[in-house]
Design a protein around this motif. Structure first.
Motif, mmCIF file in Angstrom:
data_model
loop_
_atom_site.group_PDB
_atom_site.id
_atom_site.type_symbol
_atom_site.label_atom_id
_atom_site.label_comp_id
_atom_site.label_asym_id
_atom_site.label_seq_id
_atom_site.Cartn_x
_atom_site.Cartn_y
_atom_site.Cartn_z
ATOM 1 N N LEU A 1 -7.992 -14.901 2.217
ATOM 2 C CA LEU A 1 -7.896 -13.915 3.286
ATOM 3 C C LEU A 1 -7.221 -12.643 2.784
ATOM 4 C CD1 LEU A 1 -6.629 -16.054 6.317
ATOM 5 C CD2 LEU A 1 -8.953 -15.224 5.946
ATOM 6 N N LEU A 2 -7.587 -11.515 3.407
ATOM 7 C CA LEU A 2 -6.803 -10.290 3.300
ATOM 8 C C LEU A 2 -5.815 -10.286 4.459
ATOM 9 C CD1 LEU A 2 -9.662 -7.719 2.594
ATOM 10 C CD2 LEU A 2 -8.038 -8.620 0.938
ATOM 11 N N LEU A 3 -4.525 -10.089 4.158
ATOM 12 C CA LEU A 3 -3.495 -10.177 5.201
ATOM 13 C C LEU A 3 -2.598 -8.943 5.133
ATOM 14 C CD1 LEU A 3 -2.450 -13.922 4.814
ATOM 15 C CD2 LEU A 3 -3.812 -12.951 6.646
ATOM 16 N N GLU A 4 -2.276 -8.400 6.311
ATOM 17 C CA GLU A 4 -1.281 -7.343 6.432
ATOM 18 C C GLU A 4 -0.307 -7.730 7.535
ATOM 19 O OE1 GLU A 4 -4.401 -3.674 5.895
ATOM 20 O OE2 GLU A 4 -2.491 -3.269 6.885
ATOM 21 N N VAL A 5 0.947 -7.352 7.363
ATOM 22 C CA VAL A 5 1.961 -7.571 8.392
ATOM 23 C C VAL A 5 2.477 -6.206 8.842
ATOM 24 C CG1 VAL A 5 4.133 -8.685 8.983
ATOM 25 C CG2 VAL A 5 2.608 -9.743 7.299
ATOM 26 N N ARG A 6 2.468 -6.003 10.160
ATOM 27 C CA ARG A 6 2.958 -4.744 10.727
ATOM 28 C C ARG A 6 3.994 -5.038 11.808
ATOM 29 N NH1 ARG A 6 -0.182 -0.247 9.499
ATOM 30 N NH2 ARG A 6 -2.067 -0.736 8.279
ATOM 31 N N ASP A 7 4.926 -4.092 11.975
ATOM 32 C CA ASP A 7 5.943 -4.284 13.003
ATOM 33 C C ASP A 7 5.398 -3.842 14.355
ATOM 34 O OD1 ASP A 7 5.971 -1.565 13.013
ATOM 35 O OD2 ASP A 7 8.035 -1.332 12.341
ATOM 36 N N ARG A 8 6.268 -3.853 15.370
ATOM 37 C CA ARG A 8 5.828 -3.572 16.735
ATOM 38 C C ARG A 8 5.295 -2.149 16.900
ATOM 39 N NH1 ARG A 8 11.231 -4.673 19.719
ATOM 40 N NH2 ARG A 8 11.645 -5.862 17.855
ATOM 41 N N SER A 9 5.718 -1.229 16.031
ATOM 42 C CA SER A 9 5.234 0.142 16.120
ATOM 43 C C SER A 9 4.032 0.389 15.230
ATOM 44 C CB SER A 9 6.355 1.118 15.738
ATOM 45 O OG SER A 9 6.791 0.864 14.406
ATOM 46 N N GLY A 10 3.526 -0.649 14.571
ATOM 47 C CA GLY A 10 2.330 -0.508 13.754
ATOM 48 C C GLY A 10 2.599 -0.139 12.312
ATOM 49 N N ILE A 11 3.864 -0.142 11.878
ATOM 50 C CA ILE A 11 4.195 0.216 10.498
ATOM 51 C C ILE A 11 3.956 -0.979 9.591
ATOM 52 C CG2 ILE A 11 6.040 0.954 8.951
ATOM 53 C CD1 ILE A 11 7.290 2.427 11.282
ATOM 54 N N TRP A 12 3.234 -0.752 8.494
ATOM 55 C CA TRP A 12 2.936 -1.817 7.523
ATOM 56 C C TRP A 12 4.181 -2.140 6.706
ATOM 57 C CZ3 TRP A 12 3.608 -1.950 2.301
ATOM 58 C CH2 TRP A 12 2.999 -2.989 1.613
ATOM 59 N N PHE A 13 4.404 -3.440 6.429
ATOM 60 C CA PHE A 13 5.508 -3.785 5.520
ATOM 61 C C PHE A 13 5.268 -5.046 4.704
ATOM 62 C CE2 PHE A 13 7.478 -7.319 7.824
ATOM 63 C CZ PHE A 13 7.007 -7.142 9.112
ATOM 64 N N GLY A 14 4.075 -5.593 4.682
ATOM 65 C CA GLY A 14 3.858 -6.771 3.859
ATOM 66 C C GLY A 14 2.389 -7.117 3.732
ATOM 67 N N GLY A 15 2.057 -7.908 2.692
ATOM 68 C CA GLY A 15 0.704 -8.377 2.484
ATOM 69 C C GLY A 15 -0.081 -7.446 1.585
ATOM 70 N N ASP A 16 -1.411 -7.398 1.793
ATOM 71 C CA ASP A 16 -2.251 -6.487 1.027
ATOM 72 C C ASP A 16 -1.898 -5.036 1.365
ATOM 73 O OD1 ASP A 16 -4.594 -8.116 -0.401
ATOM 74 O OD2 ASP A 16 -4.084 -9.121 1.475
ATOM 75 N N SER A 17 -2.419 -4.108 0.585
ATOM 76 C CA SER A 17 -2.066 -2.708 0.769
ATOM 77 C C SER A 17 -2.429 -2.238 2.176
ATOM 78 C CB SER A 17 -2.792 -1.849 -0.271
ATOM 79 O OG SER A 17 -4.196 -2.009 -0.149
ATOM 80 N N ALA A 18 -1.653 -1.260 2.652
ATOM 81 C CA ALA A 18 -1.839 -0.762 4.017
ATOM 82 C C ALA A 18 -3.255 -0.232 4.204
ATOM 83 C CB ALA A 18 -0.821 0.332 4.320
ATOM 84 N N GLY A 19 -3.920 -0.659 5.276
ATOM 85 C CA GLY A 19 -5.262 -0.227 5.593
ATOM 86 C C GLY A 19 -6.364 -1.022 4.926
ATOM 87 N N SER A 20 -5.993 -2.066 4.134
ATOM 88 C CA SER A 20 -7.020 -2.851 3.453
ATOM 89 C C SER A 20 -7.771 -3.779 4.415
ATOM 90 C CB SER A 20 -6.390 -3.676 2.326
ATOM 91 O OG SER A 20 -5.428 -4.586 2.854
ATOM 92 N N VAL A 21 -7.149 -4.099 5.547
ATOM 93 C CA VAL A 21 -7.783 -4.999 6.517
ATOM 94 C C VAL A 21 -8.492 -4.157 7.571
ATOM 95 C CG1 VAL A 21 -7.420 -6.833 8.196
ATOM 96 C CG2 VAL A 21 -6.034 -6.762 6.116
ATOM 97 N N GLN A 22 -9.813 -4.206 7.554
ATOM 98 C CA GLN A 22 -10.621 -3.470 8.526
ATOM 99 C C GLN A 22 -11.140 -4.447 9.588
ATOM 100 O OE1 GLN A 22 -10.962 -0.105 8.380
ATOM 101 N NE2 GLN A 22 -9.586 -0.180 6.591
ATOM 102 N N ARG A 23 -11.258 -3.943 10.837
ATOM 103 C CA ARG A 23 -11.683 -4.782 11.975
ATOM 104 C C ARG A 23 -10.913 -6.105 11.971
ATOM 105 N NH1 ARG A 23 -17.065 -6.445 11.324
ATOM 106 N NH2 ARG A 23 -16.982 -7.129 13.488
ATOM 107 N N PRO A 24 -9.597 -6.036 11.995
ATOM 108 C CA PRO A 24 -8.815 -7.263 11.754
ATOM 109 C C PRO A 24 -8.841 -8.219 12.937
ATOM 110 C CG PRO A 24 -7.357 -5.480 12.368
ATOM 111 C CD PRO A 24 -8.726 -4.873 12.238
ATOM 112 N N VAL A 25 -8.629 -9.506 12.608
ATOM 113 C CA VAL A 25 -8.240 -10.500 13.609
ATOM 114 C C VAL A 25 -6.722 -10.442 13.678
ATOM 115 C CG1 VAL A 25 -8.164 -12.945 14.201
ATOM 116 C CG2 VAL A 25 -10.223 -11.973 13.163
ATOM 117 N N GLU A 26 -6.191 -10.219 14.862
ATOM 118 C CA GLU A 26 -4.754 -10.047 15.004
ATOM 119 C C GLU A 26 -4.136 -11.268 15.669
ATOM 120 O OE1 GLU A 26 -4.939 -5.215 15.727
ATOM 121 O OE2 GLU A 26 -3.484 -6.433 16.797
ATOM 122 N N ALA A 27 -2.925 -11.588 15.227
ATOM 123 C CA ALA A 27 -2.164 -12.680 15.842
ATOM 124 C C ALA A 27 -0.712 -12.234 15.957
ATOM 125 C CB ALA A 27 -2.256 -13.958 15.007
#
Length: 673
Positions: free
Chosen positions: A193-219
């Motif tokens: 999987l390609l994974l990104e972690v973002r905080d409540r304001s949408g700021i990226w801070f973990g996983g693959d590079s910011a913006g690498s996940v397009q049309r994401p499934v969010e949890a």
């Protein structure tokens, strides 16, 4: 003809395009469902990784709230913080904040520059707002992600303390984000999987590079006082995954347009491809279940047979072949005390019309021990509602049960401390009355002639009574210190005298079945340590040695001095050490137990027989005195603990070196991490 051919081509192409669009939409939905199920364990792993570390903040908060003196809080902070961080990765530092400034931090190495830093004046809005929110609420507050002064990115979790004059306002821990991501299995190297972690304001801070996940499934990932979002997509992106999944169908449609006569062949190929896709999904499900340590089981109610997969058989402690056969073979594997309950609940579920089966119970392992398991299942019924089979999941619940048991043990320890304080207080009042009466009697005797037979007979007894009450008063002070959590007051101690005074108590503690030998060398220098803590160290080591001996045996206490040469020092400072050694003739320990012996809450004793804190306390006391705790043990050859303490004239120098030194291993000796 060309018109007909053209019309046929147009119609066939339109049908092919419609089918292609429909199938692509279907595969897209299935891919999103699959990605959602694949990312569920990662969501739980990330939440668990944060909660495990936030639990350290609760421990730090409880420690600060329990201290009634700023002096004691400052004195105990290094020892407590060192023990708190033992065996835990991903925590950069623990801190206390007062009036917006960082006033205490541990470890100091690499974090000393943070002392005195004013959070309320930090140029970063996130830091200031996080500090203000922490002061406004009593629950833990997360700030971040932010760039840390030490380098890298991190999170700051703070919790407000009870407002008391002269005490800190906040307890805080700084978490390392890369370690959290690695602990949760989130990394750019992940292949599924390609994974990104973002905080409540949408700021990226973990996983693959910011913006690498397009049309994401969010949890959502609910952590502390807010939530993060985990974004996921298949490796290579949706378009590549969709192309991989739909390529066989598109080829089939192309072949249909070009040659209807090959339709049967293409349908057969498509069916084979669909079968492989189903097999791949089944394989991925097995991988996900293995990663979550969840085993699958199935019971055929009609045929009265059972079947477990490999993970389920491992949890049951049996071979998979042993768990594939008649259902009656399952009953002996259940714990004798739980077998009747399991059978009754299972029969009730089958006969009541319910389709869900959930139960937590024990099983018997081949070595005679018991293991707690959590079992869930669904009942499949025919049209008449008669149960045909039951399929479900089995997981190992032993760790969760152990954590709950440890929590209950800690509550009992607190209750015992409170009771001990009350008893010690009342007993101390009685001792004061006895001592006062004895003093008055001795003063009255001194007015009698020196040759008075009553004075000659009673005066030594009164002196002995006063001496004994003095020792008893010291014991009550230790009990009161234990119950109130008072800080240690180290001083120069003669170890020879301490061992000799405790020898009668230790012999009574061991009973007649065990022999106690005491070997004290001459010329042992004094050490700098708190007397009650030293007594606690020796008692803990002797009690552990006693519990390790089955039947008869011997325990030897040695006190001597050793000179550590520079070439043999292993990271110990060169010079002289006072060694307090406790050796037993017990059963010894395997390597995997010896490596964890100093971990807090780790215990090999049966449930209810120990808290797992004794040796962790020993290590904390010894480190606080500038020393080292070493252990050597082999199965069948007993165990030897060695406590190395610096002589009094070296204590300040050694303590400074010890703060910067890692735990030491010499020979087979290996202190806890």
């Amino acid at each position: 003809m060309w018109i007909v051919a053209g019309a046929a081509f147009v119609v066939a192409s339109a049908c092919a395009m419609a089918v292609d669009l429909w199938y692509a939409a279907r595969v897209d939905r299935e891919l999103r469902v699959r990605v959602s199920s694949q990312m569920a364990p990662t969501v739980e792993a990330l939440r668990s990784a944060v909660e495990r570390r936030v639990a350290l903040l609760e421990g730090l908060w409880s420690f600060a709230e329990a201290e009634d003196s700023r002096i004691r809080l400052e004195a105990q902070f290094p020892v407590f913080a060192s023990g708190l961080l033992t065996g835990t990765s991903g925590v950069r530092t623990v801190q206390f904040v007062e009036s917006g400034r960082i006033v205490r931090t541990w470890p100091t190495q690499g974090n000393a520059a943070a002392l005195g830093y004013d959070l309320s004046r930090d140029p970063r809005p996130a830091i200031r707002e996080g500090y203000e929110r922490s002061m406004a609420f009593t629950t833990p507050i997360v700030t971040g992600p932010i760039e840390l002064v030490q380098g890298g990115s991190g999170l700051i979790v703070r919790k407000r303390l009870t407002q008391r004059p002269g005490f800190p306002d906040l307890a805080a821990i700084v978490l390392d984000i890369p370690t959290l991501m690695a602990d949760a299995g989130i990394s750019p190297e992940r292949s599924d999987l390609l994974l990104e972690v973002r905080d409540r304001s949408g700021i990226w801070f973990g996983g693959d590079s910011a913006g690498s996940v397009q049309r994401p499934v969010e949890a959502p990932v609910e952590v502390v006082d807010g939530d993060w979002r985990l974004l996921a997509a298949p490796e290579g992106g949706w378009e590549a995954a969709l192309a991989r999944e739909t390529q066989p169908v598109r080829l089939g449609l192309l072949a249909f347009v070009l040659a209807v006569t090959l339709a049967g062949v293409l349908v057969g190929q498509r069916q084979a491809r669909l079968s492989r896709t189903i097999a791949d999904r089944e394989s991925q499900l097995d991988i996900a279940l293995r990663a979550g340590r969840m085993g699958r089981w199935e019971i055929d109610v009609v045929a009265e047979t059972m079947r477990f997969d490999a993970v389920g058989a491992t949890i049951m402690g049996r071979d998979q072949a042993e768990l594939s056969g008649p259902l009656e073979g399952l009953l002996p594997l259940l714990h004798p005390e739980d077998a009747a309950v399991v059978a009754r609940v299972f029969i009730e579920v089958l006969s009541s019309g319910r389709n869900d089966y959930t139960l937590e119970h024990r099983i018997s392992l081949p070595d005679g021990s018991a293991r707690w398991v959590f079992v869930t299942g669904d009942v499949e019924r025919d049209a008449a509602g008669v149960a045909q089979r039951v399929r479900g999941i089995i997981t190992d619940a032993s760790d969760r049960r152990a954590i709950e048991s440890r929590a209950r043990q800690l509550e009992r320890v607190e209750t015992i401390g409170t009771m001990a304080g009350g008893v010690a207080h009342d007993f101390n009042n009685l001792l004061m009355a006895i001592a006062g009466c004895a003093e008055l009697a001795r003063e009255a005797l001194r007015s009698a002639p020196t040759d008075d037979p009553v004075r000659r007979a009673a005066e030594p007894d009164l002196d002995e009574l006063l001496r004994i009450t003095g020792r008893a008063h010291g014991l009550t002070r230790q009990l009161l210190a234990f119950s109130r959590g008072t800080s240690a007051e180290p001083r120069s101690i003669d170890l020879r005298q301490t061992v000799q005074e405790l020898e009668p108590v230790l012999r009574r503690l061991l009973g007649r079945a065990l022999r106690l030998r005491v070997e004290v060398a001459e010329g042992v220098p004094r050490v700098w340590i708190e007397p009650s803590q030293l007594t606690q160290v020796l008692l803990n080591l002797v009690v552990n040695a006693r519990d390790a001996i089955a039947g008869s045996g011997s325990i030897t206490i040695r006190l001597y001095v050793v000179d550590v040469a520079a070439e043999a020092a292993a990271r110990l400072p060169e010079g002289r050490w006072v060694v307090l050694e406790v050796e037993d003739t017990g059963s010894g320990m395997p390597d995997e137990v010896r490596r964890r012996i100093f971990e807090p809450y780790f215990s090999t004793k049966p449930t209810g027989a120990g808290t797992g804190l004794g040796l962790a306390v020993v290590q904390g006391v010894v480190r606080g005195a500038g020393g080292h705790a070493l252990v050597e043990s082999e199965l069948g050859r007993g165990t030897r603990f060695r406590i190395l303490l610096p002589p009094h004239d070296q204590s300040s120098r050694v303590r400074a070196l010890s703060d910067a030194s890692a735990p030491v291993t010499r020979g087979r000796a290996e202190p806890g991490s």
